[in-house]
Design an enzyme around this catalytic site. Structure first.
Site, PDB file in Angstrom:
ATOM      1  N   PHE A   1     -34.006  33.941  -5.336  1.00  0.00           N
ATOM      2  CA  PHE A   1     -34.709  32.282  -5.872  1.00  0.00           C
ATOM      3  C   PHE A   1     -34.258  30.957  -6.071  1.00  0.00           C
ATOM      4  O   PHE A   1     -32.916  31.635  -7.220  1.00  0.00           O
ATOM      5  CB  PHE A   1     -36.214  32.246  -7.346  1.00  0.00           C
ATOM      6  CG  PHE A   1     -37.258  30.888  -6.468  1.00  0.00           C
ATOM      7  CD1 PHE A   1     -37.696  30.532  -5.202  1.00  0.00           C
ATOM      8  CD2 PHE A   1     -36.451  29.878  -6.795  1.00  0.00           C
ATOM      9  CE1 PHE A   1     -38.280  29.436  -4.703  1.00  0.00           C
ATOM     10  CE2 PHE A   1     -36.783  28.746  -6.890  1.00  0.00           C
ATOM     11  CZ  PHE A   1     -38.086  28.568  -6.485  1.00  0.00           C
TER      12      PHE A   1
ATOM     13  N   ASP B   1     -26.421  31.796 -11.161  1.00  0.00           N
ATOM     14  CA  ASP B   1     -27.248  30.936 -10.965  1.00  0.00           C
ATOM     15  C   ASP B   1     -27.978  31.238 -12.142  1.00  0.00           C
ATOM     16  O   ASP B   1     -29.001  31.814 -12.078  1.00  0.00           O
ATOM     17  CB  ASP B   1     -28.345  30.986  -9.296  1.00  0.00           C
ATOM     18  CG  ASP B   1     -29.514  29.585  -9.452  1.00  0.00           C
ATOM     19  OD1 ASP B   1     -30.061  29.418 -10.644  1.00  0.00           O
ATOM     20  OD2 ASP B   1     -29.835  29.628  -8.548  1.00  0.00           O
TER      21      ASP B   1
ATOM     22  N   LYS C   1     -32.989  22.345 -14.321  1.00  0.00           N
ATOM     23  CA  LYS C   1     -34.351  22.136 -15.800  1.00  0.00           C
ATOM     24  C   LYS C   1     -33.485  21.449 -16.901  1.00  0.00           C
ATOM     25  O   LYS C   1     -34.048  21.319 -17.291  1.00  0.00           O
ATOM     26  CB  LYS C   1     -34.471  24.304 -15.329  1.00  0.00           C
ATOM     27  CG  LYS C   1     -35.264  24.181 -13.610  1.00  0.00           C
ATOM     28  CD  LYS C   1     -35.723  25.083 -13.656  1.00  0.00           C
ATOM     29  CE  LYS C   1     -36.451  25.646 -12.237  1.00  0.00           C
ATOM     30  NZ  LYS C   1     -37.292  24.976 -11.426  1.00  0.00           N
TER      31      LYS C   1
END
Length: 409
Positions: A148, A233, A262
């Site tokens: 993801f 990531d 984030k």
């Protein structure tokens, strides 16, 4: 037997209006949050809930962190946006701070995590053509199944999640999907066109999947041996969540590129970035990539505050110590409503016994008990509270989970 959570008329009306006037790209739990502080949120009815999702790691430092808010307020009074057409006075400090944190020469700031991943893909391809010598238009990137990395059309094109992928093609070519956790699969997939390996050190959306010990070390070695960029990531796993600054730190691995987001925005503004050395990021020249809001003064002020919070090691220690308590308690529930527990630091994926119900039903049962979590892939629930959560509150949340599982049996 399960039942839907009790919803007041006010909450029901607000949920219905949200559903009626917005696209249905999310399936939120029926709670309407009004304010928050630390690890707790309060809904429009005045009921408090312990936030054990933390905005998918965006709120690592808690709701309304006073250090981050002070930095944001001070910047709001001076300057919020110039665009990168000009240089502003917070930009150099942000790039230097994040560069020091990652150990990299250069920073390319963006806004969202997906934008940062797209940036990393563009940089890797450009590097492949200009530095490695891959023929133009032939660059390939290796990715892992169950990944993801966002929801742009490029990214969902190499997703193995049907919900993310189906109905959105045609997709960009140039990606090879291999088994997550298998270094041999990566080695076998590499050829002369390979420019990068893009992986999550811990797969969050897939259910907090931690790869086998030594996997990241092997990936690092394979990439170095084959002159391939290792792209980590760390959008969800980085910035303290797993008990180290980066999840790669658990194996002492330094990738060629970090992709961050984030928590870098402190729960205040969207902030993301790619960090790499000049030999990699230096291939990007004026006009080849950009963002109107990327690296804006407000984002930089918040990002600097986040880096300063991480510099003490306090949050990494909290994630490590509280995470050990969390996983210990959760393992005690295996066989009592849970089939498995996975994770690292203050981050866990728990598989619900399907004979009791779905992950959604358990999430709703916890909502009734004042704990906010979210399901993924049917039977899995993720737990990832803010790193500021107290030990007492964390154990209270696990008690509520045990209670919910017992009531479902």
């Amino acid at each position: 037997m399960t039942q839907s959570p009790r919803i007041s008329p006010t909450t029901a009306a607000l949920v219905e209006q949200s559903e009626r006037r917005s696209a249905h790209n999310y399936h939120p739990l029926p709670v309407v949050i009004h304010q928050a502080e630390g690890a707790w949120v309060t809904d429009v009815e005045g009921r408090r809930y312990l936030d054990c999702l933390a905005g998918y790691s965006s709120l690592n430092f808690g709701h309304g962190n006073p250090v981050i808010l002070a930095a944001a307020r001070a910047q709001l009074d001076r300057l919020t946006l110039t665009s990168r057409a000009f240089v502003h006075d917070r930009f150099a400090d942000f790039c230097a701070a994040l560069g020091d944190l990652t150990g990299k020469d250069m920073i390319l700031p963006m806004n969202t995590g997906a934008e940062a991943v797209e940036t990393a893909i563009k940089v890797a391809r450009k590097w492949g053509y200009e530095v490695k010598g891959v023929p133009d238009g032939m660059a390939t990137i290796i990715v892992a199944e169950n990944n993801f990395h966002g929801r742009t059309t490029t990214i969902v094109g190499f997703s193995t999640d049907p919900d993310a992928r189906n109905g959105f093609g045609p997709f960009a070519p140039g990606f090879r999907v291999v088994k997550y956790g298998s270094a041999d699969a990566i080695r076998d997939a590499i050829d002369d066109t390979t420019v990068a390996v893009l992986i999550e050190p811990v797969q969050g959306e897939a259910g907090v999947l931690v790869p086998p010990d030594g996997y990241l070390t092997q990936v690092r070695e394979i990439c170095a041996e084959n002159r391939v960029l290792m792209i980590a990531d760390e959008i969800q796993s980085g910035l303290g969540r797993t008990g180290d600054t980066f999840a790669c730190d658990h194996e002492g691995v330094v990738p060629d590129m970090y992709v961050l987001g984030k928590a870098l925005g402190g729960g205040v503004v969207p902030v993301s970035a790619v960090a790499a050395d000049a030999a990699v990021l230096g291939v990007i020249r004026p006009g080849q990539h950009g963002s109107t809001f990327g690296g804006n003064p407000l984002a930089c002020a918040v990002g600097i505050a986040v880096v300063e919070l991480l510099s003490t090691g306090e949050y990494q220690t909290r994630a490590r110590e509280l995470g050990a308590l969390l996983h210990g308690r959760l393992r005690g529930l295996v066989g009592h409503g849970l089939l498995a527990v996975r994770g690292r630091g203050l981050w866990a994926g728990i598989d619900i016994d399907p004979s009791l119900g779905t992950g959604r039903q358990v999430s709703e049962a916890l909502l009734e008990r004042g704990v906010l979590v979210k399901d993924t892939h049917g039977s899995t629930v993720r737990l990832g509270p803010p790193l500021v959560i107290s030990e007492e509150d964390l154990m209270w949340a696990v008690d509520r989970l045990a209670e919910a599982l017992s009531d479902l049996r």
